[in-house]
Design a protein around this motif. Structure first.
Motif, PDB file in Angstrom:
ATOM      1  N   LEU A  12       0.844  -1.198   0.000  1.00  0.00           N
ATOM      2  CA  LEU A  12       0.000   0.000   0.000  1.00  0.00           C
ATOM      3  C   LEU A  12       0.879   1.247   0.000  1.00  0.00           C
ATOM      4  O   LEU A  12       0.624   2.200  -0.752  1.00  0.00           O
ATOM      5  N   GLY A  13       1.913   1.240   0.808  1.00  0.00           N
ATOM      6  CA  GLY A  13       2.847   2.369   0.844  1.00  0.00           C
ATOM      7  C   GLY A  13       3.525   2.597  -0.489  1.00  0.00           C
ATOM      8  O   GLY A  13       3.701   3.742  -0.924  1.00  0.00           O
ATOM      9  N   ASN A  14       3.905   1.514  -1.148  1.00  0.00           N
ATOM     10  CA  ASN A  14       4.535   1.628  -2.474  1.00  0.00           C
ATOM     11  C   ASN A  14       3.593   2.267  -3.481  1.00  0.00           C
ATOM     12  O   ASN A  14       4.010   3.103  -4.292  1.00  0.00           O
ATOM     13  N   LYS A  15       2.328   1.866  -3.444  1.00  0.00           N
ATOM     14  CA  LYS A  15       1.338   2.446  -4.369  1.00  0.00           C
ATOM     15  C   LYS A  15       1.145   3.929  -4.090  1.00  0.00           C
ATOM     16  O   LYS A  15       1.087   4.744  -5.014  1.00  0.00           O
ATOM     17  N   LEU A  16       1.029   4.276  -2.815  1.00  0.00           N
ATOM     18  CA  LEU A  16       0.854   5.673  -2.457  1.00  0.00           C
ATOM     19  C   LEU A  16       2.046   6.499  -2.933  1.00  0.00           C
ATOM     20  O   LEU A  16       1.875   7.557  -3.539  1.00  0.00           O
ATOM     21  N   ALA A  17       3.251   6.016  -2.681  1.00  0.00           N
ATOM     22  CA  ALA A  17       4.458   6.724  -3.111  1.00  0.00           C
ATOM     23  C   ALA A  17       4.485   6.873  -4.627  1.00  0.00           C
ATOM     24  O   ALA A  17       4.829   7.941  -5.157  1.00  0.00           O
ATOM     25  N   TYR A  18       4.116   5.819  -5.350  1.00  0.00           N
ATOM     26  CA  TYR A  18       4.100   5.850  -6.812  1.00  0.00           C
ATOM     27  C   TYR A  18       3.190   6.969  -7.327  1.00  0.00           C
ATOM     28  O   TYR A  18       3.606   7.789  -8.152  1.00  0.00           O
ATOM     29  N   TYR A  19       1.951   7.007  -6.842  1.00  0.00           N
ATOM     30  CA  TYR A  19       1.012   8.010  -7.335  1.00  0.00           C
ATOM     31  C   TYR A  19       1.362   9.417  -6.854  1.00  0.00           C
ATOM     32  O   TYR A  19       1.186  10.392  -7.591  1.00  0.00           O
ATOM     33  N   ARG A  20       1.904   9.541  -5.660  1.00  0.00           N
ATOM     34  CA  ARG A  20       2.314  10.863  -5.168  1.00  0.00           C
ATOM     35  C   ARG A  20       3.447  11.411  -6.030  1.00  0.00           C
ATOM     36  O   ARG A  20       3.411  12.565  -6.468  1.00  0.00           O
ATOM     37  N   ALA A  31      -0.658  16.512   1.624  1.00  0.00           N
ATOM     38  CA  ALA A  31      -1.382  16.758   2.880  1.00  0.00           C
ATOM     39  C   ALA A  31      -2.332  17.943   2.747  1.00  0.00           C
ATOM     40  O   ALA A  31      -3.432  17.944   3.319  1.00  0.00           O
ATOM     41  N   GLN A  32      -1.943  18.954   1.981  1.00  0.00           N
ATOM     42  CA  GLN A  32      -2.792  20.125   1.773  1.00  0.00           C
ATOM     43  C   GLN A  32      -4.017  19.798   0.920  1.00  0.00           C
ATOM     44  O   GLN A  32      -5.020  20.500   0.979  1.00  0.00           O
ATOM     45  N   LEU A  33      -3.928  18.728   0.153  1.00  0.00           N
ATOM     46  CA  LEU A  33      -5.042  18.331  -0.720  1.00  0.00           C
ATOM     47  C   LEU A  33      -6.005  17.359  -0.051  1.00  0.00           C
ATOM     48  O   LEU A  33      -7.048  17.043  -0.612  1.00  0.00           O
ATOM     49  N   CYS A  34      -5.633  16.856   1.101  1.00  0.00           N
ATOM     50  CA  CYS A  34      -6.490  15.918   1.825  1.00  0.00           C
ATOM     51  C   CYS A  34      -6.327  16.149   3.323  1.00  0.00           C
ATOM     52  O   CYS A  34      -5.475  16.920   3.742  1.00  0.00           O
ATOM     53  N   SER A  35      -7.115  15.486   4.103  1.00  0.00           N
ATOM     54  CA  SER A  35      -7.051  15.707   5.552  1.00  0.00           C
ATOM     55  C   SER A  35      -6.183  14.654   6.243  1.00  0.00           C
ATOM     56  O   SER A  35      -6.578  14.051   7.230  1.00  0.00           O
ATOM     57  N   VAL A  36      -4.985  14.441   5.703  1.00  0.00           N
ATOM     58  CA  VAL A  36      -4.020  13.512   6.291  1.00  0.00           C
ATOM     59  C   VAL A  36      -2.716  14.281   6.509  1.00  0.00           C
ATOM     60  O   VAL A  36      -2.221  14.937   5.593  1.00  0.00           O
ATOM     61  N   ASP A  37      -2.186  14.224   7.716  1.00  0.00           N
ATOM     62  CA  ASP A  37      -0.959  14.943   8.059  1.00  0.00           C
ATOM     63  C   ASP A  37       0.225  14.443   7.227  1.00  0.00           C
ATOM     64  O   ASP A  37       0.338  13.248   6.950  1.00  0.00           O
ATOM     65  N   HIS A  38       1.121  15.366   6.855  1.00  0.00           N
ATOM     66  CA  HIS A  38       2.263  14.992   6.011  1.00  0.00           C
ATOM     67  C   HIS A  38       3.155  13.942   6.666  1.00  0.00           C
ATOM     68  O   HIS A  38       3.699  13.077   5.984  1.00  0.00           O
ATOM     69  N   SER A  39       3.313  13.990   7.983  1.00  0.00           N
ATOM     70  CA  SER A  39       4.161  12.993   8.643  1.00  0.00           C
ATOM     71  C   SER A  39       3.510  11.606   8.608  1.00  0.00           C
ATOM     72  O   SER A  39       4.209  10.591   8.519  1.00  0.00           O
ATOM     73  N   GLU A  58      -9.418   9.562   1.723  1.00  0.00           N
ATOM     74  CA  GLU A  58      -8.840  10.914   1.757  1.00  0.00           C
ATOM     75  C   GLU A  58      -7.610  11.017   0.860  1.00  0.00           C
ATOM     76  O   GLU A  58      -7.459  11.984   0.112  1.00  0.00           O
ATOM     77  N   LEU A  59      -6.732  10.021   0.932  1.00  0.00           N
ATOM     78  CA  LEU A  59      -5.535  10.033   0.096  1.00  0.00           C
ATOM     79  C   LEU A  59      -5.886   9.980  -1.380  1.00  0.00           C
ATOM     80  O   LEU A  59      -5.303  10.701  -2.201  1.00  0.00           O
ATOM     81  N   SER A  60      -6.859   9.160  -1.746  1.00  0.00           N
ATOM     82  CA  SER A  60      -7.248   9.055  -3.150  1.00  0.00           C
ATOM     83  C   SER A  60      -7.876  10.363  -3.626  1.00  0.00           C
ATOM     84  O   SER A  60      -7.649  10.784  -4.763  1.00  0.00           O
ATOM     85  N   LYS A  61      -8.641  11.027  -2.765  1.00  0.00           N
ATOM     86  CA  LYS A  61      -9.198  12.338  -3.127  1.00  0.00           C
ATOM     87  C   LYS A  61      -8.069  13.334  -3.374  1.00  0.00           C
ATOM     88  O   LYS A  61      -8.098  14.079  -4.347  1.00  0.00           O
ATOM     89  N   GLY A  62      -7.076  13.337  -2.504  1.00  0.00           N
ATOM     90  CA  GLY A  62      -5.950  14.240  -2.664  1.00  0.00           C
ATOM     91  C   GLY A  62      -5.151  13.982  -3.927  1.00  0.00           C
ATOM     92  O   GLY A  62      -4.631  14.907  -4.545  1.00  0.00           O
ATOM     93  N   LEU A  63      -5.071  12.716  -4.304  1.00  0.00           N
ATOM     94  CA  LEU A  63      -4.326  12.337  -5.515  1.00  0.00           C
ATOM     95  C   LEU A  63      -5.176  12.428  -6.777  1.00  0.00           C
ATOM     96  O   LEU A  63      -4.647  12.349  -7.889  1.00  0.00           O
ATOM     97  N   GLY A  64      -6.487  12.557  -6.613  1.00  0.00           N
ATOM     98  CA  GLY A  64      -7.374  12.606  -7.776  1.00  0.00           C
ATOM     99  C   GLY A  64      -7.491  11.267  -8.480  1.00  0.00           C
ATOM    100  O   GLY A  64      -7.619  11.219  -9.701  1.00  0.00           O
TER     101      GLY A  64
END
Length: 79
Positions: A12-20, A31-39, A58-64
Motif C-alpha cells: 500500500l505504501g509503495n502504491k501511495l508513493a508511486y502516485y504521489r 497533505a494540503q489536498l487531503c485531511s491527512v498529516d504529512h508525517s 482521503e488520500l485518493s481524493k488528494g491524488l485525484g
C-alpha cells in the motif's frame, strides 16, 4: 504484525508513493489536498502504520484517483 500484514502495508505504501511522485507532490503538498498529516503520509509510504479505510479515501481524493488504484496489488495470503 504478521508477514502478510507487513507485506500488505508495504505494498500500500509503495502504491501511495508511486502516485504521489507521479503527480510530483511532496508530502506537504499532498497533505494540503487531503485531511491527512504529512508525517502520517510518510509513515504510510514506509509501511509503518495501519490506517483506517477512510484514510485511503482521503488520500485518493488528494491524488485525484479512485481508491481502488491504491489497493491494486497482490499479497501472498499463505505463509
Amino acid at each position: 504484525m504478521d508477514n502478510i500484514a507487513d507485506q500488505f502495508l508495504s505494498e500500500l505504501g509503495n502504491k501511495l508513493a508511486y502516485y504521489r511522485k507521479k503527480k510530483n507532490l511532496s508530502y506537504r503538498e499532498l497533505a494540503q489536498l487531503c485531511s491527512v498529516d504529512h508525517s502520517k503520509i510518510s509513515k504510510i509510504e514506509k509501511g509503518q502504520v495501519n490506517i483506517q479505510i477512510l484514510t485511503i479515501l482521503e488520500l485518493s481524493k488528494g491524488l485525484g484517483i479512485q481508491p481502488k488504484k491504491l489497493l491494486d496489488f497482490e499479497v501472498e495470503l499463505e505463509e
